[in-house]
Design an enzyme around this catalytic site. Structure first.
Site, short mmCIF file in Angstrom:
data_model
loop_
_atom_site.label_atom_id
_atom_site.label_comp_id
_atom_site.label_asym_id
_atom_site.label_seq_id
_atom_site.Cartn_x
_atom_site.Cartn_y
_atom_site.Cartn_z
N ALA A 56 2.43 10.98 -14.05
CA ALA A 56 3.05 12.24 -13.64
C ALA A 56 3.59 12.16 -12.21
O ALA A 56 2.94 11.55 -11.36
CB ALA A 56 2.03 13.37 -13.74
N PRO A 57 4.76 12.77 -11.94
CA PRO A 57 5.59 13.58 -12.82
C PRO A 57 6.57 12.80 -13.71
O PRO A 57 7.40 13.40 -14.37
CB PRO A 57 6.36 14.47 -11.84
CG PRO A 57 6.49 13.62 -10.61
CD PRO A 57 5.24 12.77 -10.54
N GLY A 58 6.49 11.49 -13.70
CA GLY A 58 7.25 10.76 -14.71
C GLY A 58 8.49 10.04 -14.23
O GLY A 58 9.26 9.54 -15.05
N GLY A 59 8.69 9.98 -12.92
CA GLY A 59 9.89 9.31 -12.39
C GLY A 59 9.98 7.87 -12.86
O GLY A 59 11.02 7.42 -13.35
N CYS A 103 2.09 4.24 -2.80
CA CYS A 103 3.03 4.69 -1.77
C CYS A 103 2.26 4.76 -0.45
O CYS A 103 2.46 5.68 0.33
CB CYS A 103 3.70 6.01 -2.15
SG CYS A 103 2.54 7.34 -2.51
N ASP A 128 -8.41 10.28 -18.21
CA ASP A 128 -8.74 9.39 -17.09
C ASP A 128 -8.47 7.97 -17.60
O ASP A 128 -9.14 7.50 -18.51
CB ASP A 128 -10.21 9.58 -16.72
CG ASP A 128 -10.65 8.65 -15.61
OD1 ASP A 128 -9.96 7.63 -15.37
OD2 ASP A 128 -11.68 8.93 -14.98
N CYS A 164 -0.63 6.12 -14.71
CA CYS A 164 -0.68 7.26 -13.76
C CYS A 164 0.73 7.80 -13.69
O CYS A 164 1.46 7.55 -12.73
CB CYS A 164 -1.14 6.77 -12.39
SG CYS A 164 -2.78 6.03 -12.39
N ASP A 174 0.50 3.12 -11.03
CA ASP A 174 1.03 3.75 -9.80
C ASP A 174 -0.13 4.59 -9.26
O ASP A 174 -0.22 5.80 -9.50
CB ASP A 174 2.23 4.62 -10.17
CG ASP A 174 2.98 5.12 -8.95
OD1 ASP A 174 2.63 4.73 -7.83
OD2 ASP A 174 3.93 5.92 -9.14
C1 LIG Z 1 1.40 8.40 -7.32
S1 LIG Z 1 1.19 9.58 -8.57
C2 LIG Z 1 2.18 8.93 -9.88
C3 LIG Z 1 3.66 9.13 -9.71
C4 LIG Z 1 4.46 8.73 -10.95
N1 LIG Z 1 4.16 7.39 -11.38
C5 LIG Z 1 5.96 8.84 -10.75
O1 LIG Z 1 6.61 7.86 -10.42
O2 LIG Z 1 6.50 9.93 -10.96
C6 LIG Z 1 -0.42 9.24 -9.12
C7 LIG Z 1 -0.84 9.98 -10.37
O3 LIG Z 1 -2.10 9.44 -10.78
C8 LIG Z 1 -2.80 10.46 -11.44
N2 LIG Z 1 -4.21 10.00 -11.54
C9 LIG Z 1 -5.16 10.00 -10.57
N3 LIG Z 1 -6.30 9.47 -11.05
C10 LIG Z 1 -6.06 9.12 -12.33
C11 LIG Z 1 -6.86 8.55 -13.37
N4 LIG Z 1 -8.11 8.20 -13.15
N5 LIG Z 1 -6.28 8.34 -14.58
C12 LIG Z 1 -5.00 8.69 -14.80
N6 LIG Z 1 -4.21 9.25 -13.86
C13 LIG Z 1 -4.73 9.46 -12.65
C14 LIG Z 1 -2.55 11.68 -10.61
O4 LIG Z 1 -2.76 12.87 -11.35
C15 LIG Z 1 -1.09 11.48 -10.21
O5 LIG Z 1 -0.24 12.18 -11.08
#
Ligand SMILES: C[S@@+](CC[C@H](N)C(=O)[O-])C[C@H]1O[C@@H](n2cnc3c(N)ncnc32)[C@H](O)[C@@H]1O
Length: 421
Positions: free
Chosen positions: A252-255, A370, A298, A250, A317
């Site tokens: 995005a945004p990639g931090g 978070c 997904d 998961c 995440d």
């Molecule tokens: C908490 S954010 C991630 C933040 C990221 N790890 C960072 O540190 O920048 C959760 C991410 O999970 C993605 N997401 C939600 N459901 C998902 C799924 N089933 N498969 C992959 N990504 C998913 C969302 O689009 C979102 O970008």
């Protein structure tokens, strides 16, 4: 000021009807490209502040206008103006005059005099209105009632400190790119540029005051990234080493993806279900001079993206209520419903169950949220461990039971590191 109040009122009204603050502001910026950076900043300040203190402002407005206000934008305008009167440095007469003119644009002459009466009444009766508001839980803490109850249930005497932290302005925290130089070296660079900061125990650099990123020395060249200190624990806990195959499921945004890659030369696959957000992973990595395999999918649908090759490290995440980061997203306090939590838990379980299959034997999965709600954190992980006898929960998490409660220096997170036997 009139135009700024009008945009802020429209934005707050939109959030109160169920749209997120970020999405609403993005659409305002897109439709009104003529707005200058300082006008945008002023609109943002009013919107964030109004939502941060919404419980209190609503409790005040309910006393000043006991009958429901039928026009949502007018109600939002009055809340914004009350925020400005109570919390901003704008001259009170200017706030009131401009809000009254703004009300005239929204409705009739009657609406204009109503707004005038409400705001002048506030100025006259401020102390008693605020004291009455503070006698109510929502008016005192500015969170939905169910949220306050849950915090008290879960954290007892600590609950009020956590609620209060969530109403502060968030700090701006940096992560020095260790491929370009140490945290101490970057701290020195900051100070040479006239930016005051201090180094936290985990090497994160906390700025004394937030600044636009283009004022950070070397930002464009990848010397540094903006990332909360609590989020910076992920890469260390994941313990990825040179040559390992790593999945950020998961991303995005990639931090966190970038941080893992700054610390070790890994073969990184970064997935995200949201293809638009995934583009930001690409641009962040590019700025930092890093390369990963990016895939919009997904993560739980293994057939769509996995070739059967296991990963040594998997970072999950997970999507969550974001209850640990409300000071960065004050709209969450009002948009979330208690009933939403079960939906997040179901998504988290689904992702964990699927992604456990891609972890190599002896490999590790780091689960992160978070959120500080127990259902999404230790309950999710103990349910998962009960279903998967080959999952061992490793110790050594920060905070208690993996929970990092928000404080002055960092946001709230939960971390659980699992190893596959
Ligand atoms: C908490 S954010 C991630 C933040 C990221 N790890 C960072 O540190 O920048 C959760 C991410 O999970 C993605 N997401 C939600 N459901 C998902 C799924 N089933 N498969 C992959 N990504 C998913 C969302 O689009 C979102 O970008």
């Amino acid at each position: 000021m009139l135009q700024i109040q009008r945009f802020a009122a429209q934005t707050v009204a939109n959030v109160l009807s169920g749209t997120s603050l970020n999405a609403t502001l993005d659409s305002v910026w897109r439709r009104h490209r003529q707005l200058t950076a300082s006008e945008r900043g002023a609109i943002q300040d009013i919107c964030y502040g109004t939502l941060r203190h919404l419980g209190q402002l609503r409790a005040v407005l309910d006393q000043l206008a006991p009958k429901p206000i039928a026009i949502p934008e007018l109600r939002a305008l009055l809340l914004c103006a009350l925020y400005q009167l109570e919390y901003s440095e704008a001259a009170p007469y200017a706030v009131v005059d401009s809000a009254v003119e703004c009300a005239a644009q929204i409705g009739s002459e009657h609406v204009k005099s109503f707004a005038n009466a409400v705001l002048r009444n506030y100025q006259r009766r401020r102390d008693v209105l605020l004291a009455n508001a503070a006698a109510l839980d929502e008016g005192r803490w500015s969170y939905a009632g169910w949220w306050i109850e849950r915090m008290r249930r879960d954290f007892g005497a600590e609950a009020e400190r956590i609620l209060e932290i969530g109403n502060r302005h968030p700090p701006m925290t940096l992560r020095a790119n260790v491929r370009r130089g140490s945290a101490d070296e970057y701290l020195h660079r900051l100070r040479q540029t006239g930016l005051d900061a201090r180094k936290l125990d985990n090497g994160a650099l906390l700025l004394a005051r937030p600044v636009p990123v283009d004022r950070l020395p070397g930002f464009g060249e990848g010397a540094v990234s903006v990332q909360d200190a609590g989020a910076q624990l992920a890469a260390t806990l994941l313990d990825a080493r040179d040559g390992m195959r790593v999945l950020d499921a998961c991303a995005a945004p990639g931090g966190k993806t970038a941080h893992v890659m700054e610390l070790a030369d890994v073969d990184m696959t970064a997935l995200d279900a949201d293809a638009v957000r995934l583009q930001r992973v690409g641009s962040n990595l590019e700025r930092l001079g890093l390369r990963a395999r990016l895939q919009a999918a997904d993560a739980a649908e293994l057939d769509t993206w996995w070739n059967g090759n296991p990963f040594d490290r998997v970072l999950v995440d997970a999507p969550c209520s974001a209850s640990g980061i409300v000071r960065r997203h004050p709209d969450i306090k009002w948009l979330r419903r208690a009933s939403d939590i079960a939906g997040f838990v179901a998504q988290q379980q689904r992702l964990l169950d699927a992604l456990w299959k891609v972890v190599a034997r002896g490999g590790k999965l780091l689960y992160v949220t978070c959120s500080i709600f127990g259902e999404e954190d230790h309950a999710t992980i103990s349910n998962f461990a009960a279903r998967h006898p080959d999952a061992r929960i490793l110790g050594g998490m920060p905070g208690r039971d993996g929970l990092l409660l928000p404080d002055e220096d960092h946001d709230g997170f939960y971390y659980a590191l699992l190893q596959k036997d």
